[in-house]
Scaffold this motif. Structure first.
Motif, PDB file in Angstrom:
ATOM      1  N   PRO A 113      -5.306   0.020  -1.787  1.00  0.00           N
ATOM      2  CA  PRO A 113      -4.309  -0.815  -1.174  1.00  0.00           C
ATOM      3  C   PRO A 113      -3.000  -0.729  -1.669  1.00  0.00           C
ATOM      4  N   THR A 114      -2.852  -0.567  -3.014  1.00  0.00           N
ATOM      5  CA  THR A 114      -1.475  -0.615  -3.695  1.00  0.00           C
ATOM      6  C   THR A 114      -1.373   0.738  -4.308  1.00  0.00           C
ATOM      7  N   ARG A 115      -2.027   1.619  -3.795  1.00  0.00           N
ATOM      8  CA  ARG A 115      -1.972   3.040  -4.495  1.00  0.00           C
ATOM      9  C   ARG A 115      -1.839   4.302  -3.540  1.00  0.00           C
ATOM     10  N   ASN A 116      -0.799   4.786  -3.133  1.00  0.00           N
ATOM     11  CA  ASN A 116      -0.633   5.782  -2.481  1.00  0.00           C
ATOM     12  C   ASN A 116      -0.637   7.088  -3.074  1.00  0.00           C
TER      13      ASN A 116
END
Length: 198
Positions: free
Chosen positions: A121-124
């Motif tokens: 969710p916090t890592r693209n």
């Protein structure tokens, strides 16, 4: 004396349990970390395949006609086995692919195939592949394939071309032999060499 032995045994037990807990928690952390790395490697592999497919698809679009290679950001669509540029991106599962075409000059384009996805969710994450495509069919020459010694010579910036007996016959009249034109010289052994006139 017996109480001291029991006392040491309880302390030893507490220390042993504490060490076990520290080792177990550390091991779980390493295990979770390695599972995460394994998943990342798998997802990067899928993204790389999609990016490679993007580069190949744009080469296919180029082969259909250079006019389709305008600068911009596109998605890809495959209809009945034929690729075309469509929209600004395309989505396959959790992966979003963008094709960015930049004009280098009238006959050359740089192409970036970028695939991005949310690993967490916090890592693209993203994978990018780049290539340079040219208008290999060439609009400057009208895209015409030479069909004679004369056309080969003209395409090579000579003024004219003639089929002669051999290289010596070319040289004796100030012409240059161009072997790529020999296949069009089918007049027998006295006219099987393509000679180009400056």
């Amino acid at each position: 004396g017996a109480m001291n032995k029991n006392g040491f045994s309880i302390i030893e037990l507490i220390v042993a349990v504490a060490i076990f807990i520290v080792v177990a928690v550390g091991s779980i952390g390493v295990l979770v970390g390695s599972l995460s790395l394994s998943r990342l490697a798998k997802e990067e592999g899928v993204a790389t395949q999609l990016a490679e497919q993007g580069i190949e698809a744009v080469a296919s679009v180029r082969d259909q006609g250079w006019g389709t290679m305008a600068s911009g950001t596109y998605g890809l669509v495959n209809t009945a086995g034929v690729w075309s540029l469509s929209g600004t991106s395309d989505i396959t599962g959790k992966y979003t692919r963008e094709i960015v075409i930049s004009e280098v000059d009238a006959e050359t384009r740089d192409v970036v195939s970028r695939v991005s996805w949310d690993f967490a969710p916090t890592r693209n994450n993203k994978v990018e592949l780049t290539t340079r495509l040219t208008n290999w069919q060439g609009t400057s020459g009208g895209g015409v394939t030479p069909t004679s010694c004369a056309e080969i010579c003209v395409s090579l910036s000579y003024t004219a071309g003639t089929c002669r007996k051999n290289s010596g016959a070319c040289n004796s009249v100030g012409e240059t032999r161009e072997t790529t034109g020999d296949i069009f010289c089918t007049g027998g052994k006295n006219a099987d060499t393509c000679c180009c006139q400056p």
